[in-house]
Structures are given as structure tokens and as C-alpha cells.
Write a protein that holds these residues in place. Sequence first.
Motif, short mmCIF file in Angstrom:
data_model
loop_
_atom_site.label_atom_id
_atom_site.label_comp_id
_atom_site.label_asym_id
_atom_site.label_seq_id
_atom_site.Cartn_x
_atom_site.Cartn_y
_atom_site.Cartn_z
N THR A 23 0.84 -1.20 0.00
CA THR A 23 0.00 0.00 0.00
C THR A 23 0.87 1.24 0.00
N ASP A 24 0.34 2.31 -0.59
CA ASP A 24 1.06 3.58 -0.56
C ASP A 24 0.52 4.44 0.58
N ARG A 25 1.00 5.66 0.69
CA ARG A 25 0.63 6.52 1.82
C ARG A 25 -0.83 6.96 1.76
N HIS A 26 -1.49 6.78 0.63
CA HIS A 26 -2.90 7.11 0.49
C HIS A 26 -3.80 5.93 0.82
N GLY A 27 -3.20 4.78 1.10
CA GLY A 27 -3.98 3.59 1.37
C GLY A 27 -4.36 2.81 0.13
N SER A 28 -3.84 3.20 -1.04
CA SER A 28 -4.12 2.48 -2.27
C SER A 28 -3.34 1.16 -2.30
N THR A 29 -3.93 0.15 -2.91
CA THR A 29 -3.33 -1.19 -2.98
C THR A 29 -2.58 -1.37 -4.29
N PHE A 30 -1.35 -1.88 -4.18
CA PHE A 30 -0.52 -2.20 -5.34
C PHE A 30 -0.29 -3.70 -5.34
N MET A 31 -0.60 -4.37 -6.45
CA MET A 31 -0.46 -5.82 -6.50
C MET A 31 0.28 -6.25 -7.76
N ALA A 32 1.15 -7.23 -7.59
CA ALA A 32 1.80 -7.92 -8.71
C ALA A 32 1.54 -9.40 -8.51
N VAL A 33 0.85 -10.03 -9.47
CA VAL A 33 0.44 -11.43 -9.34
C VAL A 33 0.93 -12.21 -10.56
N PHE A 34 1.48 -13.39 -10.31
CA PHE A 34 1.84 -14.32 -11.38
C PHE A 34 1.14 -15.64 -11.12
N GLU A 35 0.41 -16.14 -12.13
CA GLU A 35 -0.23 -17.45 -12.03
C GLU A 35 0.35 -18.38 -13.08
N ARG A 36 0.70 -19.58 -12.65
CA ARG A 36 1.27 -20.56 -13.55
C ARG A 36 0.24 -21.00 -14.60
N SER A 37 0.72 -21.30 -15.81
CA SER A 37 -0.19 -21.75 -16.87
C SER A 37 -0.61 -23.19 -16.62
N GLY A 38 -1.67 -23.61 -17.31
CA GLY A 38 -2.12 -24.98 -17.20
C GLY A 38 -3.62 -25.05 -16.99
N PRO A 39 -4.18 -26.26 -16.92
CA PRO A 39 -5.61 -26.44 -16.72
C PRO A 39 -6.08 -25.72 -15.44
N GLY A 40 -7.17 -24.99 -15.54
CA GLY A 40 -7.67 -24.28 -14.37
C GLY A 40 -7.01 -22.94 -14.13
N SER A 41 -6.22 -22.44 -15.06
CA SER A 41 -5.58 -21.14 -14.90
C SER A 41 -6.61 -20.04 -15.15
N SER A 42 -7.10 -19.41 -14.08
CA SER A 42 -8.13 -18.38 -14.23
C SER A 42 -7.58 -17.12 -14.87
N MET A 43 -6.38 -16.72 -14.50
CA MET A 43 -5.80 -15.51 -15.07
C MET A 43 -5.48 -15.70 -16.55
N GLY A 44 -4.98 -16.87 -16.92
CA GLY A 44 -4.70 -17.15 -18.32
C GLY A 44 -5.96 -17.08 -19.16
N ALA A 45 -7.04 -17.67 -18.66
CA ALA A 45 -8.31 -17.65 -19.39
C ALA A 45 -8.85 -16.23 -19.50
N THR A 46 -8.74 -15.45 -18.41
CA THR A 46 -9.23 -14.08 -18.42
C THR A 46 -8.45 -13.23 -19.41
N PHE A 47 -7.13 -13.38 -19.42
CA PHE A 47 -6.31 -12.62 -20.36
C PHE A 47 -6.64 -12.98 -21.80
N ASP A 48 -6.69 -14.27 -22.10
CA ASP A 48 -6.95 -14.71 -23.47
C ASP A 48 -8.29 -14.19 -23.98
N GLU A 49 -9.31 -14.27 -23.13
CA GLU A 49 -10.64 -13.80 -23.53
C GLU A 49 -10.63 -12.29 -23.79
N ALA A 50 -9.96 -11.54 -22.91
CA ALA A 50 -9.95 -10.09 -23.05
C ALA A 50 -9.12 -9.64 -24.24
N TYR A 51 -8.01 -10.32 -24.50
CA TYR A 51 -7.08 -9.90 -25.55
C TYR A 51 -7.74 -9.95 -26.93
N PHE A 52 -8.62 -10.92 -27.15
CA PHE A 52 -9.22 -11.11 -28.46
C PHE A 52 -10.56 -10.40 -28.63
#
Length: 300
Positions: free
Chosen positions: A201-230
Motif C-alpha cells: 500500500t502507498d501513503r494514500h492507502g491504495s493497494t498495489f499488486m503484482a500477481v503471477f499465475e502458472r499456466s495450465g488447466p484451471g488457470s483463471s488468469m490465463g483464461a481471463t487474459f486470453d478472452e480479453a485480448y481477443f
Amino acid sequence: MKNLFSITALAFVLFSNTALAQTGKDCTAIVRSAQDAADRADWVIDGDVVDVVRMHSDPERLHVSIDNAKVEYELERSPRFFSAMLIADACFSESAIPVRSKAAASQLVGKRMRFYGTKLTAGGGRRFFFVQAVAPAMPAIAMVRKEYTDKKQLPIAAPFDVQGWTRARSADGGFSVDMPGPFSDMTKGSGGQAAFMLRGTDRHGSTFMAVFERSGPGSSMGATFDEAYFKPNANVTRFKGADAVITQGTLPESNGAKITHGLWFRVPGGTYMLSIIADKEHDAQSLASRQRFFQSLTFE
């Protein structure tokens, strides 16, 4: 741990057409050898190269037609096939075979090659990020992936610079990023695929996140990215060499009080999300830190 990663389900909306500057380590550095490729591949396919073309709509990306395909490895099985069109990923590594020039790419035609790549979940087929001749022995591929347990470290207050920033590293995820204050290092081992988060968090209370999810069956972030990209209205760009989508929205159930700014992109082995979540009254101040936060990301 479930709520820690609920942000990955945020809706994508149009944000800005401004491309982010490409500085720092490029995603092509993630794979430097066949063993690196084998460690991160969703699939490995041998095939006789029939043709190599560049489409007018995307001249920087190779499209490779193969026959007599043989699947050497596949994380998630698909129907058998004889021929295929394989597309070069934006993070394609030329450490083994340079193919950027037309003359170099044409040298692949008529040869039997081995491709290592990513399986997209929506509309994109297969993307390869490494290629080699089939003559060398294939690197070892772990048939059982490393497992992780859910864990969260207490907030870490590392040394800060004069602006209140510190360097944060994901112990399990193998990436680092600058944070504007104390941060937590989290691992989600349960669920579809392992995921790793740095959250501060910064001094304003805002949240900063960096997330990495491994690829493979059941990868929610991978599916979300692929759907959005196209999607036709997707705000796509390149970030550190990778295909990326820029997003803006509001946090669900906040009634518009919390603004979200996201950057999603796929690399060999998984998907990243960088995000800033701020109260509406502090959105402008926290957003001013976006460039440093995003550009500070480095891969291991």
C-alpha cells in the motif's frame, strides 16, 4: 487465501491507447535454452515445416505450417492432429534459432523442427516461444509439477528510498517489483494453478499488486487474459516484449468508490497481472506511481 486473488476476476474495459515504454528486462530473457523452454511449456510438438509466412495484419509474428505433427508433451491433452498452424509468441526467444529476418525464417522450410509453446484458451490457438532442430535429445520435462502450500508472510518493511519505495521479491514466484511501502508476499497453492502475489500500500492507502499465475488447466488468469485480448475493443499493447491488455474499472461491490487500473500479460509459463486499486479521491495521486510500479517488474 481465496479472497486474496479475487481481484483476478475484475471485468476488462477500455482504458487508454498510450503504449507503455519498454524498459528493463524483456520477456524473451525468460527462456534462454531448450531446458528453460521445457520447464515452461504447455506443449512440445515436432513437425515438418511446410511454410513460414508473415501476415500483413501482424508482420512481426511468424505463422508456421507443419505436417506429420508429433506431440512430444502436452500439459492438457487435446485431440490428435496431423497438421497445424503454429504462431510465434511475442516472447519468442531467438537464442537457439534466429528467425526475425525473412531469409532466416525461410531456412526452416523443409526441416523437421521441435516447437515449445503456450496453449491459449480462447481464439488464439497455439503460440510457440522456442524452436530447435529435432536432432538434439529432448530436455527432461517434469511429469509432476512442483506443488505449493497456501502461505502469507507478515508485511515486510524493507529499506526504503527517499520517496518511500522499497524493492519487493516473490520468494516462490521468481519475480521482483518496486513497492511504495511495506508489502506482503503470498502464495496460493490450492485451486487450479499455483499463483504468487506481492501486495503493498502507498501513503494514500491504495493497494498495489503484482500477481503471477502458472499456466495450465484451471488457470483463471490465463483464461481471463486470453478472452480479453481477443475482444474487438480490447486495449492491447506490448509490455516488456509481451502481448498485454490495459484495463480500468471499479472494484466489484464498492459502488464505484474504488478505481482499478490493471495491466495483464502472458509470458512463457504463465500470466501476470499488475494492478493499482485506489479510493476515488486518491486515484490521481496513486496513479502517478503507475509507471514506476509497472516498469520496475523483473523476471528471474
